[in-house]
Design a protein around this motif. Structure first.
Motif, mmCIF file in Angstrom:
data_model
loop_
_atom_site.group_PDB
_atom_site.id
_atom_site.type_symbol
_atom_site.label_atom_id
_atom_site.label_comp_id
_atom_site.label_asym_id
_atom_site.label_seq_id
_atom_site.Cartn_x
_atom_site.Cartn_y
_atom_site.Cartn_z
ATOM 1 N N ASP A 85 12.965 8.891 28.206
ATOM 2 C CA ASP A 85 13.203 9.116 26.783
ATOM 3 C C ASP A 85 12.944 7.799 26.052
ATOM 4 O O ASP A 85 13.727 6.852 26.174
ATOM 5 C CB ASP A 85 14.641 9.586 26.566
ATOM 6 C CG ASP A 85 14.955 9.898 25.111
ATOM 7 O OD1 ASP A 85 14.128 9.583 24.222
ATOM 8 O OD2 ASP A 85 16.046 10.446 24.858
ATOM 9 N N GLU A 86 11.872 7.730 25.291
ATOM 10 C CA GLU A 86 11.507 6.490 24.594
ATOM 11 C C GLU A 86 12.397 6.182 23.397
ATOM 12 O O GLU A 86 12.230 5.152 22.751
ATOM 13 C CB GLU A 86 10.037 6.531 24.179
ATOM 14 C CG GLU A 86 9.091 6.509 25.367
ATOM 15 C CD GLU A 86 7.627 6.552 24.981
ATOM 16 O OE1 GLU A 86 7.309 6.447 23.769
ATOM 17 O OE2 GLU A 86 6.794 6.694 25.887
ATOM 18 N N SER A 87 13.361 7.045 23.097
ATOM 19 C CA SER A 87 14.278 6.755 21.990
ATOM 20 C C SER A 87 15.557 6.088 22.485
ATOM 21 O O SER A 87 16.410 5.716 21.686
ATOM 22 C CB SER A 87 14.610 8.043 21.224
ATOM 23 O OG SER A 87 15.394 8.907 22.025
ATOM 24 N N THR A 88 15.709 5.918 23.802
ATOM 25 C CA THR A 88 16.878 5.244 24.368
ATOM 26 C C THR A 88 16.430 3.975 25.085
ATOM 27 O O THR A 88 15.240 3.808 25.381
ATOM 28 C CB THR A 88 17.619 6.151 25.370
ATOM 29 O OG1 THR A 88 16.762 6.424 26.486
ATOM 30 C CG2 THR A 88 18.053 7.452 24.718
ATOM 31 N N TYR A 89 17.370 3.096 25.367
ATOM 32 C CA TYR A 89 17.034 1.860 26.077
ATOM 33 C C TYR A 89 18.257 1.299 26.770
ATOM 34 O O TYR A 89 19.384 1.641 26.457
ATOM 35 C CB TYR A 89 16.445 0.814 25.125
ATOM 36 C CG TYR A 89 17.402 0.310 24.066
ATOM 37 C CD1 TYR A 89 18.213 -0.796 24.300
ATOM 38 C CD2 TYR A 89 17.510 0.953 22.834
ATOM 39 C CE1 TYR A 89 19.099 -1.256 23.335
ATOM 40 C CE2 TYR A 89 18.392 0.498 21.863
ATOM 41 C CZ TYR A 89 19.174 -0.607 22.122
ATOM 42 O OH TYR A 89 20.055 -1.058 21.171
ATOM 43 N N TRP A 90 17.979 0.391 27.741
ATOM 44 C CA TRP A 90 19.026 -0.370 28.415
ATOM 45 C C TRP A 90 19.013 -1.796 27.910
ATOM 46 O O TRP A 90 17.949 -2.380 27.684
ATOM 47 C CB TRP A 90 18.814 -0.398 29.930
ATOM 48 C CG TRP A 90 19.620 -1.498 30.569
ATOM 49 C CD1 TRP A 90 20.939 -1.451 30.895
ATOM 50 C CD2 TRP A 90 19.181 -2.822 30.885
ATOM 51 N NE1 TRP A 90 21.351 -2.661 31.409
ATOM 52 C CE2 TRP A 90 20.275 -3.526 31.404
ATOM 53 C CE3 TRP A 90 17.968 -3.497 30.761
ATOM 54 C CZ2 TRP A 90 20.213 -4.851 31.815
ATOM 55 C CZ3 TRP A 90 17.888 -4.814 31.175
ATOM 56 C CH2 TRP A 90 19.003 -5.481 31.699
ATOM 57 N N SER A 91 20.184 -2.369 27.751
ATOM 58 C CA SER A 91 20.333 -3.798 27.500
ATOM 59 C C SER A 91 21.732 -4.211 27.945
ATOM 60 O O SER A 91 22.691 -3.468 27.755
ATOM 61 C CB SER A 91 20.148 -4.141 26.030
ATOM 62 O OG SER A 91 20.284 -5.541 25.849
ATOM 63 N N ALA A 92 21.811 -5.409 28.533
ATOM 64 C CA ALA A 92 23.120 -5.922 28.927
ATOM 65 C C ALA A 92 23.934 -6.307 27.698
ATOM 66 O O ALA A 92 25.144 -6.127 27.672
ATOM 67 C CB ALA A 92 22.970 -7.113 29.869
ATOM 68 N N ASN A 93 23.273 -6.862 26.682
ATOM 69 C CA ASN A 93 23.941 -7.254 25.443
ATOM 70 C C ASN A 93 22.869 -7.621 24.435
ATOM 71 O O ASN A 93 22.131 -8.571 24.642
ATOM 72 C CB ASN A 93 24.870 -8.447 25.684
ATOM 73 C CG ASN A 93 25.660 -8.824 24.446
ATOM 74 O OD1 ASN A 93 25.395 -8.345 23.351
ATOM 75 N ND2 ASN A 93 26.630 -9.691 24.617
#
Length: 178
Positions: A85-93
């Protein structure tokens, strides 16, 4: 039998040349854990991450567990970086730099998955992009070994989303961090 210094040097060179290529390309055997890591401080955000086999076919992560160095919020967790899903993402902070951010997968107890490449789609804003990524593997999730690395495109402000390969061609003239 007497071995001269020159003969010994030639034998040692032969042994080194036969070992070094296998070390440089990483371990091709399967492993339980795989991850991509951004060395140093960053605010790295990953839209999508996928794993490819030796035939460059996508490896299914169905039933596998996403693992990560942290998550910004419940909606920016490791699963969001591998959900197609290109509308979501991961990031630690996304609010502050942190050191050695990584996103990966645990294929499960007893699994031995051979990954040939990873493809990553970074967030399309240069603040959340990195210029270098390592592809690493582990059998216990504690001790990690380098498989390969790539220079990524870090100059992108509201650009089109695109896939980047790890390993990839070097883009920068610099000394390795390793």
């Amino acid at each position: 039998m007497v071995i001269t210094t020159r003969a010994l040097a030639v034998m040692m060179l032969f042994v080194l040349l036969s070992i070094v290529p296998s070390l440089a390309s990483g371990d091709s055997d399967g492993h339980r854990f795989w991850r991509i890591l951004s060395p140093g401080d960053s605010r790295w955000a990953v839209i999508e991450l996928r794993w490819l086999d030796a035939d460059l076919q996508e490896i299914s992560t169905m039933g596998a567990t996403p693992i990560a160095s942290g998550e910004h919020a419940s909606w920016a967790n490791g699963a969001a970086g591998m959900d197609n899903d290109e509308s979501t993402y991961w990031s630690a902070n996304v609010k502050a730099d942190s050191e050695d951010r990584w996103l990966g997968v645990d294929f499960g107890e007893g699994a031995a998955v051979a990954v040939a490449e990873a493809e990553v789609m970074q967030y399309n804003h240069e603040v959340y992009r990195v210029f270098r990524a390592y592809l690493e593997y582990s059998d216990d999730g504690v001790v990690w070994d380098l498989y390969d690395q790539a220079d990524l495109e870090d100059q992108c402000d509201q650009c089109e989303l695109f896939w980047e390969k790890i390993p990839g061609e070097p883009k920068f003239d610099h000394l390795d961090f390793l």
